[in-house]
Design a protein around this motif. Structure first.
Motif, short mmCIF file in Angstrom:
data_model
loop_
_atom_site.label_atom_id
_atom_site.label_comp_id
_atom_site.label_asym_id
_atom_site.label_seq_id
_atom_site.Cartn_x
_atom_site.Cartn_y
_atom_site.Cartn_z
N LEU A 166 -89.40 -21.48 -36.30
CA LEU A 166 -88.30 -22.92 -36.24
C LEU A 166 -86.88 -22.56 -36.41
N ASN A 167 -86.65 -21.14 -36.80
CA ASN A 167 -85.32 -20.87 -37.05
C ASN A 167 -84.67 -19.92 -35.98
N PRO A 168 -85.74 -20.04 -34.20
CA PRO A 168 -84.56 -19.43 -33.83
C PRO A 168 -83.64 -18.77 -33.47
N ALA A 169 -83.45 -17.70 -33.03
CA ALA A 169 -81.75 -16.75 -33.03
C ALA A 169 -81.39 -17.33 -31.62
N PRO A 170 -79.89 -17.78 -31.45
CA PRO A 170 -79.35 -18.12 -30.14
C PRO A 170 -79.04 -16.38 -29.15
N SER A 171 -78.89 -16.46 -28.58
CA SER A 171 -78.22 -15.66 -27.42
C SER A 171 -77.35 -14.76 -27.75
N LEU A 172 -77.34 -13.12 -27.52
CA LEU A 172 -76.17 -12.52 -28.38
C LEU A 172 -75.68 -12.85 -26.83
N ALA A 173 -74.02 -12.98 -27.58
CA ALA A 173 -73.53 -12.53 -26.18
C ALA A 173 -71.99 -12.13 -25.94
N VAL A 174 -71.86 -10.58 -26.94
CA VAL A 174 -70.73 -9.83 -26.68
C VAL A 174 -71.49 -8.49 -26.27
N PRO A 175 -71.00 -7.74 -25.51
CA PRO A 175 -70.75 -6.48 -27.00
C PRO A 175 -70.77 -5.97 -27.68
#
Ligand SMILES: Nc1ncnc2c1ncn2[C@@H]1O[C@H](COP(=O)(O)OP(=O)(O)O)[C@@H](O)[C@H]1O
Ligand SMILES: O=C(O)C1=C[C@@H](OP(=O)(O)O)[C@@H](O)[C@H](O)C1
Ligand SMILES: [Mg+2]
Length: 244
Positions: A56-65
């Motif tokens: 219900l509280n999904p994590a967004p995509s990792l965007a950085v190293p």
């Protein structure tokens, strides 16, 4: 980005390896321009972090190293590997890259070229990878550093410009216990001083801790934590601070 559930624990998977044009553990991509992607420099207190993510509280995509730092045997290599699996992003172990490019073990590099020779290779590899994964379009990747990579100011500057850094810490007794138990220590971790191991670890921790602190935004005391627990804390923090 997908989220699922296994053994009651939310598992996050990002579709970033494909976006990056790489597969986990392979060597990389096109060169891209360096840019400053570092964010908040303050260290967070873990109990202030949000509840465990759920479907219900999904994590967004990792965007950085993401860089992992900390003393020898704090768990950087093990945590990076598991974190990469959980997030579905590539993992780079800087020591493994040095060994592969030098075609020699770390102990052999130390005995042939001294610690200074090893540090030169470390700076070279760090620069090489940071240039490829940071910039205007930063790539999601986990980079496990060697415990001494923070010693040179130039390396700390490269990390600060490239992406967030997590410091895995542990108490002296835990580190010594793990070092003695790990069969890889003999070829990966040559002595750094002429002191007995206990004294070496105590002295170097005292001089290095301010540098780990300086280069990182999150510190985790791993002394009593499993690899899974450490990964969960990192994923939680990344979800709040460094994901799209
Ligand atoms: N949280 C942990 N709990 C128990 N053992 C650990 C933990 N983290 C690392 N270890 C053990 O310590 C040794 C060194 O781990 P490693 O991941 O190579 O650390 P580093 O890359 O920081 O030197 C390995 O034998 C590993 O299994
Ligand atoms: O602390 C150090 O100076 C070192 C740590 C080692 O890596 P790990 O921290 O992964 O053991 C390796 O880079 C080398 O033996 C030097
Ligand atoms: Mg390591």
């Amino acid at each position: 980005m997908r989220s699922g559930n296994a053994s009651g624990t939310a598992i996050w998977q990002c579709d970033l390896a494909l976006e990056c044009g790489v597969e986990t553990g392979t060597v990389l991509i096109e060169s891209i321009l360096l840019d400053n992607v570092s964010g908040n420099r303050d260290h967070l207190v873990l109990h202030e972090l949000s509840p465990e993510p759920s479907p219900l509280n999904p994590a967004p995509s990792l965007a950085v190293p993401v860089y992992l730092t900390g003393y020898r045997a704090s768990g950087k290599t093990s945590v990076a590997k598991r974190l990469g699996e959980q997030l579905g992003v590539p993992v780079i172990d800087l020591d493994a890259e040095i060994v592969s490019s030098a075609k020699a073990s770390i102990a052999e590099i130390f005995s042939q070229s001294g610690e200074a020779g090893f540090r030169d290779l470390e700076t070279e590899q760090l620069r090489r990878f940071a240039e490829r994964v940071s910039g205007r379009e930063p790539r999601a990747i986990i980079v496990s550093l060697g415990g001494g990579a923070i010693l040179r100011e130039v390396n700390r500057a490269v990390i600060a410009k490239s992406g967030p850094c997590v410091w895995l810490d542990a108490d002296t007794a835990t580190i010594i216990g793990r070092l003695r138990k790990d069969s890889a220590s003999s070829h990966q971790r040559p002595g750094l001083t002429d002191l007995p191991l206990e004294q070496e670890v105590e002295n170097l921790l005292a001089t290095r801790r301010p540098l780990y602190q300086q280069v990182s935004q999150l510190r985790i005391d791993t002394s009593d934590l499993s690899i899974e627990e450490i990964c969960r804390q990192i994923v939680d923090w990344l979800g709040q601070n460094h994901c799209d």
